[in-house]
Write a protein that holds these residues in place. Structure first.
Motif, PDB file in Angstrom:
ATOM      1  N   GLY A  23      93.089 -63.442  45.593  1.00 16.17           N
ATOM      2  CA  GLY A  23      94.276 -62.615  45.448  1.00 16.17           C
ATOM      3  C   GLY A  23      94.173 -61.645  44.293  1.00 16.17           C
ATOM      4  O   GLY A  23      95.166 -61.057  43.873  1.00 16.17           O
ATOM      5  N   ARG A  72      93.181 -52.224  46.375  1.00 17.63           N
ATOM      6  CA  ARG A  72      92.112 -52.999  47.013  1.00 17.63           C
ATOM      7  C   ARG A  72      90.878 -52.107  47.211  1.00 17.63           C
ATOM      8  O   ARG A  72      90.991 -50.996  47.736  1.00 17.63           O
ATOM      9  CB  ARG A  72      92.624 -53.531  48.357  1.00 17.63           C
ATOM     10  CG  ARG A  72      91.591 -54.251  49.185  1.00 17.63           C
ATOM     11  CD  ARG A  72      92.240 -54.838  50.437  1.00 17.63           C
ATOM     12  NE  ARG A  72      91.262 -55.172  51.445  1.00 17.63           N
ATOM     13  CZ  ARG A  72      90.496 -56.260  51.431  1.00 17.63           C
ATOM     14  NH1 ARG A  72      90.606 -57.122  50.445  1.00 17.63           N
ATOM     15  NH2 ARG A  72      89.624 -56.489  52.396  1.00 17.63           N
ATOM     16  N   THR A 122      90.217 -57.116  45.020  1.00 17.52           N
ATOM     17  CA  THR A 122      90.377 -57.538  46.411  1.00 17.52           C
ATOM     18  C   THR A 122      91.829 -57.488  46.867  1.00 17.52           C
ATOM     19  O   THR A 122      92.100 -57.617  48.060  1.00 17.52           O
ATOM     20  CB  THR A 122      89.812 -58.959  46.627  1.00 17.52           C
ATOM     21  OG1 THR A 122      90.465 -59.862  45.736  1.00 17.52           O
ATOM     22  CG2 THR A 122      88.303 -58.980  46.379  1.00 17.52           C
ATOM     23  N   THR A 123      92.744 -57.320  45.932  1.00 19.42           N
ATOM     24  CA  THR A 123      94.173 -57.183  46.218  1.00 19.42           C
ATOM     25  C   THR A 123      94.734 -56.135  45.259  1.00 19.42           C
ATOM     26  O   THR A 123      94.352 -56.116  44.080  1.00 19.42           O
ATOM     27  CB  THR A 123      94.910 -58.523  45.999  1.00 19.42           C
ATOM     28  OG1 THR A 123      94.305 -59.521  46.827  1.00 19.42           O
ATOM     29  CG2 THR A 123      96.382 -58.420  46.345  1.00 19.42           C
ATOM     30  N   ASP A 124      95.599 -55.252  45.747  1.00 24.15           N
ATOM     31  CA  ASP A 124      96.200 -54.232  44.877  1.00 24.15           C
ATOM     32  C   ASP A 124      96.636 -54.869  43.557  1.00 24.15           C
ATOM     33  O   ASP A 124      97.310 -55.908  43.557  1.00 24.15           O
ATOM     34  CB  ASP A 124      97.409 -53.585  45.554  1.00 24.15           C
ATOM     35  CG  ASP A 124      97.034 -52.743  46.767  1.00 24.15           C
ATOM     36  OD1 ASP A 124      95.828 -52.601  47.060  1.00 24.15           O
ATOM     37  OD2 ASP A 124      97.961 -52.218  47.413  1.00 24.15           O
ATOM     38  N   ASP A 166      85.672 -60.209  50.227  1.00 25.37           N
ATOM     39  CA  ASP A 166      86.670 -61.217  50.605  1.00 25.37           C
ATOM     40  C   ASP A 166      86.028 -62.602  50.743  1.00 25.37           C
ATOM     41  O   ASP A 166      86.627 -63.615  50.367  1.00 25.37           O
ATOM     42  CB  ASP A 166      87.362 -60.837  51.911  1.00 25.37           C
ATOM     43  CG  ASP A 166      88.295 -59.648  51.765  1.00 25.37           C
ATOM     44  OD1 ASP A 166      88.760 -59.371  50.642  1.00 25.37           O
ATOM     45  OD2 ASP A 166      88.553 -58.985  52.795  1.00 25.37           O
TER      46      ASP A 166
END
Length: 158
Positions: A49, A87, A109-111, A133
């Motif tokens: 996350g 991301r 991998t996540t904003d 991911d």
């Protein structure tokens, strides 16, 4: 437009460099990559996350206590810019001092807009986010170190 190709034991991640945003950071990264500095280093920190981090030469040893502390024996000045940590953004890792980056970098991998203007954005993934991911989802220890090796076999500039 230069493309960085990171061949890992989990697949390939490619990202384009953004010299218009961070010219000295890009120059430094290209120089390290062309000298094979990143080859056989690990993504030593993964936080689901959030991001994957690598580029520490200490990860070529088995002494995990030193992982996350290594670099090229010099630091570069921060080049904070307006690009948001969405991301797929590639940014320089650093210690508390904004001008303490050297070789370690991370792929978001996540904003993560809370990082904006605090870390130097210098690249953007163009392919292989599925690989990032996969790496970010590896089981990890209490220090966010993957229990399964996530090795950068070869890093090249095209």
């Amino acid at each position: 437009m230069s493309i960085v190709v990171i061949e890992t034991n989990h697949g390939t991640i490619s990202f384009r460099l953004l010299p218009e945003l961070a010219p000295e950071t890009v120059r430094n990264f290209e120089s390290l990559a062309k000298s094979n500095f990143y080859n056989n280093t690990l993504f030593h920190r993964v936080i689901p996350g959030f991001m994957i981090q690598g580029g520490d030469p200490n990860t070529k040893t088995n002494n995990k206590r030193t992982w996350g502390q290594g670099g090229p024996d010099y630091t570069i000045k921060a080049e904070f810019n307006s690009r948001s940590h969405k991301r797929g953004i590639v940014s320089m890792a650093r210690a508390q001092d904004p001008d303490s980056a050297g070789s370690q970098f991370f792929i978001v991998t996540t904003d993560s807009a809370f990082l904006d203007r605090q870390y130097t954005v210098f690249g953007e993934v163009v392919s292989g986010m599925d690989v990032a991911d996969k790496i970010v989802s590896l089981p990890r220890d209490g220090n966010d170190c993957p229990l399964q090796e996530a090795k950068m076999l070869k890093v090249t500039i095209q």
